[in-house]
Design a protein around this motif. Structure first.
Motif: not given
Length: 557
Positions: A34-49
């Motif tokens: 799962a790459v939600d926390l890297r690839d998915g995170n960099q795709a967010l308008i507001k990255p996860m804390n």
């Protein structure tokens, strides 16, 4: 601006005459990363804390993901802090391996190892772009120059790993933009990297082949994967990983064909979040296997929790038609679909192989309820309406009344312009069929059977009647005909025993012709005879006929 297709060129197909992947069937799940926390995170308008990352990490662990790319610690302080938090607080289960991404640059590789210090087990994922367009237009370097970056990166990774022997290291290399790289050159770079890492001597090595931008149909990607598997050195000692994106809408398809072509591992994100049109959707890919009887090695039964967590962490809503996960994916509005679903579910027995029309999997497997399967609007038909009454009120209608009542519901849906819920459907049925007009409520009846038929006496409202016929219904019809001075003929009637737990034990549905005009009604009662007689009275009342003997005025239901 002109809509001009001539500026584009078709992707060149792979000239391959020995394809084997089209004949293969996936019989076991690949390793999921799962790459939600890297690839998915960099795709967010507001990255996860850090707190959101921790919540999503815990979910990935809970559903069974064993390899999780947690970030790009060399490029982001929050990613670095999150990596340290997981390690220092011992939040990584023993059977889970964390992965970090880094470019093949010395200072970034060093920072990545700093972030991973003390980890029990970790994957260092190093990459550099190898595609033709990147070489020529972005970096301005030739093949040797780009390969040199990859080799130096591999050497530095190996050096840092040797300096930190307390961690069980896995090395992963991605020729970024692999699908835009000449295959012979991709093989050359991969072999140069594995020549440094030497998987043949026991070092675990993953070669990841990303469709960083989806450029071609998924069958072309499969050809590329099979070619790499056939061509690289030490294939038996290397894990081939896939990382597809969804620019053409085929991310899952490309990954599936890539696994058929020989890949061992797949990277993706829950619900497909990622740059541009998104990453390969882990939920869809895993559920596709599940629907074919293959253990996906992920537990997706808590789909509602998965959706709620991903939405809370990414602040992206799930489309109601998202495969397997969307609110409406197991919902049928079409009348013919509803009828087919109802018939299949009625025939199905516990333990049967799942084979239900329009439902590729059992919604209950994902924590969904059958109540969600059939919903009613103006497109719905008799099967859906009948299913709702059976499901929620244990009311079974004969086919002729299903057809008639469905038209009532459809007219209401067309008038309101939207969906009609179960309660409203039941209210319509009560209004048009079950409601008893004033003065037409059955008080009692008495039947005497003889050799020449049945003598029936009944009372309703302030009226008492007697009639004779071959059967009960015929006797009562004879009495009503005389009372109302009307020609009454029973066209159809059905009786149903109701299940336990209902106030009434029987339902009767009847359709009569009164002076040639059809009228239908239904009734619930403690026994089938009472229900049938009340339904008959209600049908006559709906006709609004006048009494020959000064009977009470008939109010329509």
């Amino acid at each position: 601006m002109a809509f001009d297709h001539s500026k584009y060129r078709p992707f060149a197909p792979i000239r391959k005459t020995d394809r084997r992947w089209p004949d293969r069937v996936i019989e076991s799940a690949p390793t999921w990363c799962a790459v939600d926390l890297r690839d998915g995170n960099q795709a967010l308008i507001k990255p996860m804390n850090v707190q959101q990352k921790q919540r999503l990490f815990d979910l990935l662990v809970k559903i069974g993901v064993k390899e999780i790319e947690i970030g790009f610690p060399a490029a982001s302080q929050p990613d670095f802090d999150f990596c340290r938090k997981l390690i220092e607080e011992e939040r990584v289960p023993e059977d889970v391996t964390i992965q970090v991404l880094t470019q093949a640059r010395p200072e970034l590789i060093a920072r990545s190892f700093e972030a991973l210090k003390g980890a029990r087990r970790a994957i260092v994922h190093v990459y550099n772009s190898t595609s033709t367009v990147q070489r020529e237009q972005v970096f301005g370097m030739d093949r040797e120059g780009i390969k040199g970056i990859a080799v130096r990166g591999a050497e530095i990774v190996k050096q840092h790993a040797e300096q930190n022997p307390q961690t069980d290291w896995t090395f992963q290399y991605s020729p970024e933009s692999f699908t835009g790289t000449e295959l012979d050159y991709a093989v050359e770079v991969i072999d140069a990297v594995t020549g440094v890492w030497r998987p043949d001597q026991g070092q675990r090595v993953i070669i990841n082949l990303p469709a960083t931008v989806e450029m071609a149909p998924p069958n072309v990607y499969a050809d590329q994967i099979e070619t790499i598997c056939d061509s690289i050195r030490w294939r038996e000692h290397v894990e081939i990983s896939l990382h597809t994106h969804n620019d053409r809408g085929c991310g899952v398809a490309a990954a599936e064909l890539g696994v058929m072509a020989g890949a061992d591992r797949v990277e993706g994100t829950l619900l497909g979040n990622g740059e541009r049109t998104g990453n390969m959707d882990l939920v869809t890919a895993a559920m596709n296997l599940y629907s074919q009887g293959v253990d996906p090695r992920l537990d997706l039964s808590g789909m509602r929790e998965i959706i709620e967590t991903v939405e809370a962490c990414t602040e992206i809503s799930t489309h109601p038609r998202h495969a397997y996960a969307g609110e409406l994916v197991f919902t049928a509005f079409s009348g013919s679909h509803q009828d087919a679903i109802r018939k299949c579910l009625t025939q199905r027995k516990d333990g049967d192989v799942w084979n239900v029309a329009y439902l590729p999997i059992d919604p209950a497997d994902l924590g969904r309820r059958y109540e969600e399967v059939v919903r009613i609007n103006s497109q719905s038909g008799k099967g859906g309406v009948a299913h709702v009454l059976e499901r929620d009120y244990r009311i079974s209608l004969p086919r002729w009344l299903q057809i008639e009542f469905a038209q009532v519901v459809q007219r209401e849906a067309e008038n309101t312009g939207g969906e009609i819920d179960s309660r409203s459907i039941h209210q319509l049925f009560e209004r048009d069929y079950l409601n008893i007009a004033a003065g037409w409520e059955l008080h009692g009846y008495d039947l005497h059977r003889g050799d020449d038929g049945v003598e029936a006496a009944l009372s309703f409202g302030e009226i008492s009647l007697r009639g004779h016929g071959h059967g009960v219904v015929e006797a009562v019809v004879a009495a009503l005909q005389q009372h109302c001075a009307a020609e009454i003929a029973v066209e159809a009637y059905d009786e149903f025993a109701l299940g336990e737990g209902t106030a009434a034990n029987a339902l009767a549905c009847i359709r009569v012709l009164i002076n040639g005009a059809p009228f239908s009604a239904a009734a619930l009662a403690e026994d089938t005879t009472s229900a049938t007689l009340q339904a008959l009275l209600s049908a006559v009342a709906r006709a609004g006929v006048t009494s020959h003997n000064a009977a009470p005025a008939a109010a329509t239901a």
